[in-house]
Design a protein around this motif. Structure first.
Motif, PDB file in Angstrom:
ATOM      1  N   PRO A  25       0.820  -1.191  -0.305  1.00  0.00           N
ATOM      2  CA  PRO A  25      -0.415   0.096  -0.024  1.00  0.00           C
ATOM      3  C   PRO A  25       1.033   1.729  -0.240  1.00  0.00           C
ATOM      4  CG  PRO A  25      -0.532  -1.478   1.836  1.00  0.00           C
ATOM      5  CD  PRO A  25       0.624  -2.144   1.173  1.00  0.00           C
ATOM      6  N   LEU A  26       0.306   2.277  -0.469  1.00  0.00           N
ATOM      7  CA  LEU A  26       1.489   3.171  -0.272  1.00  0.00           C
ATOM      8  C   LEU A  26       1.432   3.834   0.688  1.00  0.00           C
ATOM      9  CD1 LEU A  26      -0.169   5.642  -3.872  1.00  0.00           C
ATOM     10  CD2 LEU A  26       1.321   3.925  -3.680  1.00  0.00           C
ATOM     11  N   ILE A  27       0.311   3.780   1.570  1.00  0.00           N
ATOM     12  CA  ILE A  27       0.817   4.304   2.696  1.00  0.00           C
ATOM     13  C   ILE A  27       1.539   3.502   4.194  1.00  0.00           C
ATOM     14  CG2 ILE A  27      -0.832   3.180   4.024  1.00  0.00           C
ATOM     15  CD1 ILE A  27      -1.908   5.531   5.874  1.00  0.00           C
ATOM     16  N   ASN A  28       2.151   3.372   3.560  1.00  0.00           N
ATOM     17  CA  ASN A  28       3.470   1.871   3.538  1.00  0.00           C
ATOM     18  C   ASN A  28       4.781   2.460   3.425  1.00  0.00           C
ATOM     19  OD1 ASN A  28       1.743   0.407   5.346  1.00  0.00           O
ATOM     20  ND2 ASN A  28       1.554  -1.470   5.021  1.00  0.00           N
ATOM     21  N   ILE A  29       4.784   3.278   2.327  1.00  0.00           N
ATOM     22  CA  ILE A  29       5.640   3.169   1.219  1.00  0.00           C
ATOM     23  C   ILE A  29       6.645   4.437   2.350  1.00  0.00           C
ATOM     24  CG2 ILE A  29       7.217   4.227   0.068  1.00  0.00           C
ATOM     25  CD1 ILE A  29       5.231   2.820  -1.713  1.00  0.00           C
ATOM     26  N   ASP A  30       7.936   4.384   3.464  1.00  0.00           N
ATOM     27  CA  ASP A  30       8.049   5.706   4.157  1.00  0.00           C
ATOM     28  C   ASP A  30       9.926   5.545   4.502  1.00  0.00           C
ATOM     29  OD1 ASP A  30       8.637   3.797   5.511  1.00  0.00           O
ATOM     30  OD2 ASP A  30       7.426   3.967   7.322  1.00  0.00           O
ATOM     31  N   HIS A  31      10.528   5.276   3.654  1.00  0.00           N
ATOM     32  CA  HIS A  31      11.597   5.101   3.664  1.00  0.00           C
ATOM     33  C   HIS A  31      12.199   5.978   2.620  1.00  0.00           C
ATOM     34  CE1 HIS A  31      11.154   2.178   6.732  1.00  0.00           C
ATOM     35  NE2 HIS A  31      11.622   2.470   7.360  1.00  0.00           N
ATOM     36  N   ASN A  32      13.222   6.190   2.515  1.00  0.00           N
ATOM     37  CA  ASN A  32      13.816   7.155   1.440  1.00  0.00           C
ATOM     38  C   ASN A  32      14.542   6.495   0.770  1.00  0.00           C
ATOM     39  OD1 ASN A  32      14.503   9.205  -0.590  1.00  0.00           O
ATOM     40  ND2 ASN A  32      15.980  10.336   0.566  1.00  0.00           N
ATOM     41  N   LEU A  33      14.771   5.751  -0.845  1.00  0.00           N
ATOM     42  CA  LEU A  33      15.507   5.335  -1.309  1.00  0.00           C
ATOM     43  C   LEU A  33      14.754   3.670  -1.448  1.00  0.00           C
ATOM     44  CD1 LEU A  33      18.513   6.700  -1.631  1.00  0.00           C
ATOM     45  CD2 LEU A  33      16.736   6.546  -3.209  1.00  0.00           C
ATOM     46  N   GLU A  34      13.924   3.476  -1.128  1.00  0.00           N
ATOM     47  CA  GLU A  34      12.745   2.131  -0.506  1.00  0.00           C
ATOM     48  C   GLU A  34      12.210   1.459  -1.903  1.00  0.00           C
ATOM     49  OE1 GLU A  34       9.727   0.185   2.008  1.00  0.00           O
ATOM     50  OE2 GLU A  34      10.102   2.103   2.142  1.00  0.00           O
ATOM     51  N   ARG A  35      13.454   0.579  -1.943  1.00  0.00           N
ATOM     52  CA  ARG A  35      12.678  -0.288  -2.872  1.00  0.00           C
ATOM     53  C   ARG A  35      11.343  -1.280  -2.691  1.00  0.00           C
ATOM     54  NH1 ARG A  35      14.688  -1.798  -8.044  1.00  0.00           N
ATOM     55  NH2 ARG A  35      16.851  -1.024  -6.986  1.00  0.00           N
ATOM     56  N   VAL A  36      10.203  -0.991  -3.844  1.00  0.00           N
ATOM     57  CA  VAL A  36       9.075  -1.907  -2.841  1.00  0.00           C
ATOM     58  C   VAL A  36       8.723  -2.568  -4.141  1.00  0.00           C
ATOM     59  CG1 VAL A  36       6.880  -1.191  -3.079  1.00  0.00           C
ATOM     60  CG2 VAL A  36       8.467   0.215  -2.206  1.00  0.00           C
ATOM     61  N   PRO A  37       8.429  -4.037  -4.274  1.00  0.00           N
ATOM     62  CA  PRO A  37       8.235  -5.078  -5.165  1.00  0.00           C
ATOM     63  C   PRO A  37       7.493  -4.909  -6.104  1.00  0.00           C
ATOM     64  CG  PRO A  37       8.600  -5.923  -2.456  1.00  0.00           C
ATOM     65  CD  PRO A  37       9.095  -4.451  -2.778  1.00  0.00           C
ATOM     66  N   THR A  38       6.040  -4.333  -5.619  1.00  0.00           N
ATOM     67  CA  THR A  38       4.464  -4.547  -5.949  1.00  0.00           C
ATOM     68  C   THR A  38       3.331  -3.488  -5.715  1.00  0.00           C
ATOM     69  OG1 THR A  38       4.858  -7.057  -6.687  1.00  0.00           O
ATOM     70  CG2 THR A  38       3.190  -5.828  -7.416  1.00  0.00           C
ATOM     71  N   VAL A  39       3.125  -2.275  -6.588  1.00  0.00           N
ATOM     72  CA  VAL A  39       2.970  -0.968  -6.384  1.00  0.00           C
ATOM     73  C   VAL A  39       1.436  -0.984  -7.490  1.00  0.00           C
ATOM     74  CG1 VAL A  39       2.563   1.042  -6.313  1.00  0.00           C
ATOM     75  CG2 VAL A  39       4.539   0.087  -4.821  1.00  0.00           C
ATOM     76  N   VAL A  40       0.087  -1.165  -6.993  1.00  0.00           N
ATOM     77  CA  VAL A  40      -0.855  -0.954  -7.910  1.00  0.00           C
ATOM     78  C   VAL A  40      -1.237   0.336  -7.496  1.00  0.00           C
ATOM     79  CG1 VAL A  40      -3.634  -2.024  -8.638  1.00  0.00           C
ATOM     80  CG2 VAL A  40      -1.201  -3.218  -7.916  1.00  0.00           C
ATOM     81  N   ALA A  41      -1.368   1.434  -8.273  1.00  0.00           N
ATOM     82  CA  ALA A  41      -2.012   2.190  -8.489  1.00  0.00           C
ATOM     83  C   ALA A  41      -2.571   3.050  -9.633  1.00  0.00           C
ATOM     84  CB  ALA A  41      -0.711   3.032  -8.016  1.00  0.00           C
ATOM     85  N   PHE A  42      -3.724   4.044  -8.971  1.00  0.00           N
ATOM     86  CA  PHE A  42      -4.647   4.794 -10.071  1.00  0.00           C
ATOM     87  C   PHE A  42      -3.750   6.050 -10.786  1.00  0.00           C
ATOM     88  CE2 PHE A  42      -8.161   7.958 -10.336  1.00  0.00           C
ATOM     89  CZ  PHE A  42      -9.093   7.489 -11.478  1.00  0.00           C
ATOM     90  N   VAL A  43      -3.357   6.618 -11.387  1.00  0.00           N
ATOM     91  CA  VAL A  43      -3.438   8.225 -12.287  1.00  0.00           C
ATOM     92  C   VAL A  43      -4.200   8.560 -11.743  1.00  0.00           C
ATOM     93  CG1 VAL A  43      -1.991   9.199 -13.589  1.00  0.00           C
ATOM     94  CG2 VAL A  43      -1.086   6.813 -13.448  1.00  0.00           C
ATOM     95  N   ASP A  44      -4.154   9.462 -11.099  1.00  0.00           N
ATOM     96  CA  ASP A  44      -5.200  10.420 -10.272  1.00  0.00           C
ATOM     97  C   ASP A  44      -4.562  12.338 -10.940  1.00  0.00           C
ATOM     98  OD1 ASP A  44      -7.302  11.244  -9.344  1.00  0.00           O
ATOM     99  OD2 ASP A  44      -5.797  12.019  -7.846  1.00  0.00           O
ATOM    100  N   SER A  45      -3.520  12.198 -11.808  1.00  0.00           N
ATOM    101  CA  SER A  45      -3.605  13.317 -13.053  1.00  0.00           C
ATOM    102  C   SER A  45      -2.309  13.202 -13.413  1.00  0.00           C
ATOM    103  CB  SER A  45      -3.633  14.861 -11.742  1.00  0.00           C
ATOM    104  OG  SER A  45      -2.301  14.598 -10.921  1.00  0.00           O
ATOM    105  N   MET A  46      -1.750  14.140 -14.271  1.00  0.00           N
ATOM    106  CA  MET A  46      -0.968  13.906 -14.419  1.00  0.00           C
ATOM    107  C   MET A  46       0.125  15.594 -15.618  1.00  0.00           C
ATOM    108  SD  MET A  46      -0.600  10.668 -17.847  1.00  0.00           S
ATOM    109  CE  MET A  46       1.117  11.373 -17.875  1.00  0.00           C
ATOM    110  N   THR A  47       1.176  15.979 -15.040  1.00  0.00           N
ATOM    111  CA  THR A  47       1.044  17.558 -15.528  1.00  0.00           C
ATOM    112  C   THR A  47       2.542  16.849 -16.193  1.00  0.00           C
ATOM    113  OG1 THR A  47      -0.062  18.343 -13.417  1.00  0.00           O
ATOM    114  CG2 THR A  47       1.755  19.246 -14.341  1.00  0.00           C
TER     115      THR A  47
END
Length: 98
Positions: A25-47
């Motif tokens: 879950p995105l809320i559990n990503i809290d370390h700088n330069l942390e490698r995360v095995p799998t993330v599923v996320a909705f693209v809410d906006s693009m600029t």
């Protein structure tokens, strides 16, 4: 709600059916330069940020985070055109810089 849509459910099914590591879950990503095995996320906006790169907001049921999308990903011939607001991304081995 976006998390009850077919694209969201399919992305979660895809992760399980391919034997990918459990979704972080995105809320559990809290370390700088942390490698995360799998993330599923909705693209809410693009600029656009210039030179083809984008700043995007990624959202899951737990949080929204800001991310960078490199122009090479957006220009990829197989999937680049599908990276748009409203799509769901399945990301593996992602490094987050907070």
């Amino acid at each position: 709600m976006i998390f009850n849509t077919n694209p969201w459910r399919y992305a979660l099914h895809y992760v399980k059916s391919r034997g990918l590591p459990e979704v972080t879950p995105l809320i559990n990503i809290d370390h700088n330069l942390e490698r995360v095995p799998t993330v599923v996320a909705f693209v809410d906006s693009m600029t656009p940020t210039g030179q083809g790169n984008y700043t995007i907001n990624l959202k899951d049921p737990t949080a929204t985070i800001r991310a960078s999308l490199h122009y090479k990903a957006k220009e990829h011939p197989q999937y680049g055109q599908h990276i748009v607001v409203g799509c769901v991304l399945v990301l593996t081995q992602v490094i987050f810089v907070l």
